[in-house]
Design an enzyme around this catalytic site. Structure first.
Site, PDB file in Angstrom:
ATOM      1  N   CYS B  94     107.217  23.972  44.749  1.00  0.00           N
ATOM      2  CA  CYS B  94     106.374  23.522  45.857  1.00  0.00           C
ATOM      3  C   CYS B  94     107.078  22.493  46.742  1.00  0.00           C
ATOM      4  O   CYS B  94     106.526  22.055  47.743  1.00  0.00           O
ATOM      5  CB  CYS B  94     105.069  22.950  45.319  1.00  0.00           C
ATOM      6  SG  CYS B  94     104.331  24.042  44.103  1.00  0.00           S
ATOM      7  N   CYS B 242      91.358  21.204  42.842  1.00  0.00           N
ATOM      8  CA  CYS B 242      92.548  22.057  43.006  1.00  0.00           C
ATOM      9  C   CYS B 242      92.744  22.454  44.455  1.00  0.00           C
ATOM     10  O   CYS B 242      91.790  22.792  45.146  1.00  0.00           O
ATOM     11  CB  CYS B 242      92.373  23.339  42.189  1.00  0.00           C
ATOM     12  SG  CYS B 242      91.948  23.056  40.463  1.00  0.00           S
ATOM     13  N   ILE B 245      94.711  28.607  47.401  1.00  0.00           N
ATOM     14  CA  ILE B 245      95.792  29.573  47.587  1.00  0.00           C
ATOM     15  C   ILE B 245      95.908  29.799  49.099  1.00  0.00           C
ATOM     16  O   ILE B 245      94.895  30.041  49.754  1.00  0.00           O
ATOM     17  CB  ILE B 245      95.444  30.884  46.850  1.00  0.00           C
ATOM     18  CG1 ILE B 245      95.491  30.634  45.343  1.00  0.00           C
ATOM     19  CG2 ILE B 245      96.368  32.013  47.280  1.00  0.00           C
ATOM     20  CD1 ILE B 245      94.795  31.708  44.526  1.00  0.00           C
ATOM     21  N   LYS B 363      94.819  19.768  49.334  1.00  0.00           N
ATOM     22  CA  LYS B 363      93.463  20.180  48.953  1.00  0.00           C
ATOM     23  C   LYS B 363      92.734  20.874  50.099  1.00  0.00           C
ATOM     24  O   LYS B 363      92.074  21.888  49.890  1.00  0.00           O
ATOM     25  CB  LYS B 363      92.674  18.953  48.474  1.00  0.00           C
ATOM     26  CG  LYS B 363      91.188  19.179  48.297  1.00  0.00           C
ATOM     27  CD  LYS B 363      90.893  20.081  47.102  1.00  0.00           C
ATOM     28  CE  LYS B 363      89.441  20.471  47.013  1.00  0.00           C
ATOM     29  NZ  LYS B 363      89.067  21.581  47.904  1.00  0.00           N
ATOM     30  N   HIS B 367      97.928  24.893  50.825  1.00  0.00           N
ATOM     31  CA  HIS B 367      99.209  24.679  50.145  1.00  0.00           C
ATOM     32  C   HIS B 367      99.980  25.996  50.017  1.00  0.00           C
ATOM     33  O   HIS B 367     100.097  26.556  48.933  1.00  0.00           O
ATOM     34  CB  HIS B 367      98.940  24.040  48.775  1.00  0.00           C
ATOM     35  CG  HIS B 367     100.161  23.718  47.976  1.00  0.00           C
ATOM     36  ND1 HIS B 367     101.376  23.397  48.557  1.00  0.00           N
ATOM     37  CD2 HIS B 367     100.370  23.652  46.631  1.00  0.00           C
ATOM     38  CE1 HIS B 367     102.264  23.169  47.594  1.00  0.00           C
ATOM     39  NE2 HIS B 367     101.681  23.322  46.421  1.00  0.00           N
TER      40      HIS B 367
END
Lengths: 148, 421
Positions: B94, B242, B245, B363, B367
Site C-alpha cells: 500500500c 476499515c 475497496i 477510510k 484506498h
C-alpha cells in the site's frame, strides 16, 4: 543435541523456510537460537535478526506461552472458507509469546468466539496442531489452545 | 546515531492530480490514470509541455492479482504518450506510490533527470470482497496468512494489544471513524463523501420506505455499536473501522528546486523524506508500534531539521482506525499511549490544533492501494496551496504538512514532509 526426525535437515541442522512447515507436520515447533547472542526466533531464521550472526542452531520449543494479541475473524479469506469458516462461522487468530521469549502467530482454540471482548490477553496457551485442507492439500497448521 | 540524510539537489512539486476514488464499473486503471494526469498537467500554473517529461515512476501493488494484468509501467507510459521514455513500476504494497515519489526525487537529486512524473494506480473493485481480502493478504508475512490472518485481522490483533496496554476501547476507535467521515464529507473526490450521520439518515429513510422498524440510534456511536449498521470484520475491527475497496489513480510532476519557478510561482518543496522496513507481527519488537515508521520518521525529521512540533497537519495511513492512532504516536505527534485520548478531545479535527486526514483518510477518500501514497501527498499539496475548498484547514499560516504511508503490516513505511515557502 540431535533431534529425532525423519527429515535430514534436523540432523544436519539445516535452515530453510520449508523446514519449519515440515517440522509442524511432525508436531514439532522449531525455532533458531543464535550461538553468539542467544536470540531465539520462531520460525527459524538463517541469520540472527538481532546481531546478524550466522552461527545458529535449531531448537525445539516447549509449546507453552501466553496470548498477547488476538482477533476473531468474520470475513474469512478463501483459504479459511475452504475450511468452513464464513460470516456466520468465525475463528480466532492470535499472537502467542512463548516461554522461550519468541512470539508466533497461530490459530487460537478454546476461546469463546461469540464473545470476543471476553478473551483475555495474558491467557496461558498450549501448542496444538490443526490438520486442514488448504488448496486441496492436507496441511498441519500451528495452533494454541487456551487453558481454562 | 543515524547519518543525516540530504539530497544532491532540492526537489519541488509543480503539478499534482488525482482521479475521483471509488468503485467504478465502467472505468478501468487507464481511464483513472488519464483523469489524474490531465488534472496534473492543468495544475501547472505556468503550463508544461508533456513532451518535456523525461521518465515515469508508477506505484502499483497488485493489478496482477486484481485484474490479471501486470507490468503497468509501460501501459501507463503508452497511455500518456511518454513511450519510449523509461517507465518503472515500484511495489511496496500500500506504500507503492510513495516509493515511486521517492525514486523520482532520487532521479532528480542525482542530476540524471530534470522533469519526472510519479504516481500510482490500482483497480480493486472488480473482485468479490473475500478475494480482495486474499489479494491484500499477499502483503502480510507468510506465517500470518497461513494461520488465517487477514489485513483487518492483523490490525484487530494490534488493537487488542493496544487496548490492553493503554486502556483504550472500541468507543475510542469510533472517534477516529466519525472524524474521518466528517472530513470526507467535504471532499468531492472521496469514495464516501458522507458523514456517519448522513449514512444513518439514509438507513432510516430506507427502513421507512420498506415499512421496517426504524433504528433508534440516539447518536453516531449508538449506530456504530449496532452490528446491523456496523457488522464485525475482525474483532475489534468492524466495517466502519476499515477502509473500502477502491479504484483510483494519482500523479505529480517533480522538478529541481532551481527550475520550479519556471512552472509555477507557488511550488511545494520536498523538505524531508524517510522510509523504513519492518517484520511480521510475530517478530516485531512491539505490537503497538511500527519500527519502520520510526525509521522513516528519523530519516525525514533528520533531513528536514524539523521536529514533530513543526508539523502543522498530516495525512496518515488509516487503512484501519487503529492504525491512525499508532501512526500519530510513532511519528511523535503525541506521546505513546495517548493518541486515543487526543482524538477524543478533538485534537485532530479539521479545526483542531493538529488536523489529521483532512481528506477523509483512506477510510472515506478510498484506498486504491497503489495510488494512495501520492494521493496523500496530493492532499498535503492542496492544503498547503490553500486549494482544499470546503475542507481547507482554517489556519492561515500553513507551511509545513506531512504524509505517512504504510505498506503491508508495517513492512514498508514512509514519511514525507512538504513545505510551502
Amino acid at each position: 543435541m540431535a533431534l529425532e526426525s525423519k527429515f535430514s535437515e534436523v540432523a544436519e541442522n539445516k535452515f530453510y523456510s520449508l523446514a519449519y512447515h515440515r517440522f509442524l507436520s511432525e508436531k514439532k515447533l522449531m525455532g533458531s537460537k543464535c550461538k553468539k547472542c542467544g536470540h531465539i526466533c520462531v520460525p527459524p531464521q538463517p541469520i540472527c535478526p538481532k546481531c546478524q550472526g550466522s552461527e545458529l542452531e535449531l531448537v525445539e520449543m516447549k509449546g507453552k506461552g501466553k496470548l498477547v494479541a488476538y482477533t476473531v475473524i468474520a470475513v474469512a479469506p478463501p483459504l479459511m472458507v475452504e475450511e468452513g469458516f464464513d460470516r456466520e462461522h468465525h475463528y480466532c487468530s492470535g499472537v502467542v509469546e512463548l516461554e522461550e521469549g519468541a512470539r508466533v502467530t497461530a490459530r487460537i482454540l478454546g476461546v469463546d468466539l461469540a464473545r470476543p471482548e471476553q478473551i483475555k490477553i495474558g491467557t496461558p496457551v498450549t501448542v496444538e496442531y490443526v490438520e486442514a485442507m488448504h488448496g486441496g492439500e492436507n496441511k498441519t497448521l500451528l495452533a494454541f489452545r487456551a487453558s481454562s | 546515531m543515524q547519518k543525516r540524510r540530504k539530497l544532491g539537489r532540492g526537489v519541488a512539486i509543480v503539478g499534482a492530480g488525482m482521479s475521483k476514488f471509488g468503485m467504478f464499473k465502467d472505468k478501468d486503471s487507464k481511464d483513472l490514470f488519464a483523469e489524474a494526469f490531465k488534472e496534473c498537467l492543468e495544475s501547472v500554473s505556468k503550463g508544461i509541455d508533456p513532451k518535456d517529461i523525461e521518465a515515469l515512476w508508477l506505484g502499483n501493488f497488485s493489478n496482477d492479482f486484481f485484474m490479471h494484468q501486470g507490468h503497468w509501467g509501460p501501459i501507463i507510459s503508452d497511455l500518456i504518450g511518454l513511450a519510449p521514455k523509461p517507465a518503472t513500476r515500484t511495489e511496496g504494497a500500500c506504500a507503492a506510490s510513495t516509493l515511486a515519489f521517492r525514486d523520482g526525487i532520487f532521479a532528480i537529486a542525482s542530476g540524471f533527470y530534470d522533469i519526472v512524473l510519479v504516481g500510482g494506480v490500482e483497480e480493486m473493485s472488480k473482485r468479490p470482497t473475500e478475494e480482495v481480502t486474499e489479494g491484500l493478504a499477499l502483503a502480510t508475512v507468510p506465517y500470518e496468512g497461513r494461520v488465517g490472518f487477514t489485513f483487518p485481522g492483523v490490525f484487530g490483533a494490534i488493537s487488542t494489544a493496544y487496548f490492553e496496554k493503554y486502556g483504550a476501547t472500541r468507543d475510542h476507535l469510533m472517534n477516529v471513524t466519525i472524524k474521518s467521515h466528517n472530513n470526507g464529507r467535504l471532499n468531492p473526490k472521496a469514495q464516501f463523501n458522507v458523514s456517519v450521520r448522513d449514512m444513518m439518515n439514509s438507513r432510516i429513510a430506507r427502513a421507512k420506505k420498506k415499512g421496517e422498524p426504524l433504528p433508534a440510534w440516539k447518536d453516531e456511536k449508538e449506530a456504530l455499536w449496532d452490528p446491523k449498521f456496523n457488522p464485525p470484520v475482525a474483532w475489534p475491527m468492524h466495517l466502519f473501522d476499515c477502509c473500502p475497496i477502491s479504484d483510483g489513480a494519482s500523479c505529480m510532476i517533480l522538478v529541481p528546486e532551481d527550475m520550479a519557478k519556471n512552472f509555477t510561482d507557488d511550488p511545494i518543496y520536498v523538505k524531508g523524506i524517510g522510509q523504513g522496513s519492518g517484520r511480521g507481527l510475530h517478530a516485531a519488537p512491539s505490537l503497538t508500534s511500527f519500527e519502520a515508521n520510526k525509521n522513516a520518521a528519523a530519516e525525514a525529521y533528520g533531513m528536514s531539521g524539523l521536529t514533530p512540533k513543526d508539523i502543522q497537519f498530516a495525512e496518515v495511513h488509516d487503512c484501519f482506525s487503529m492504525a491512525e492512532l499508532v501512526h500519530m504516536e510513532d511519528l511523535g505527534f503525541v506521546k505513546e499511549g495517548t493518541a486515543f485520548k487526543a482524538v477524543a478531545e478533538g485534537y485532530t479535527k479539521l479545526d483542531g490544533p493538529m488536523p489529521i486526514n483532512t481528506s477523509g483518510g483512506l477510510k472515506c477518500k478510498g484506498h486504491p492501494v497503489g495510488a494512495t501514497g501520492v494521493a496523500q501527498l496530493y492532499e498535503v499539496w492542496e492544503q498547503l496551496k490553500g486549494e482544499a475548498g470546503g475542507r481547507q484547514i482554517p489556519n492561515k499560516d500553513l507551511h509545513i504538512g506531512a504524509a505517512q504511508n504504510l505498506g503491508g503490516t508495517g513492512g514498508t513505511c514512509t514519511f514525507t514532509i512538504l513545505e510551502r515557502r
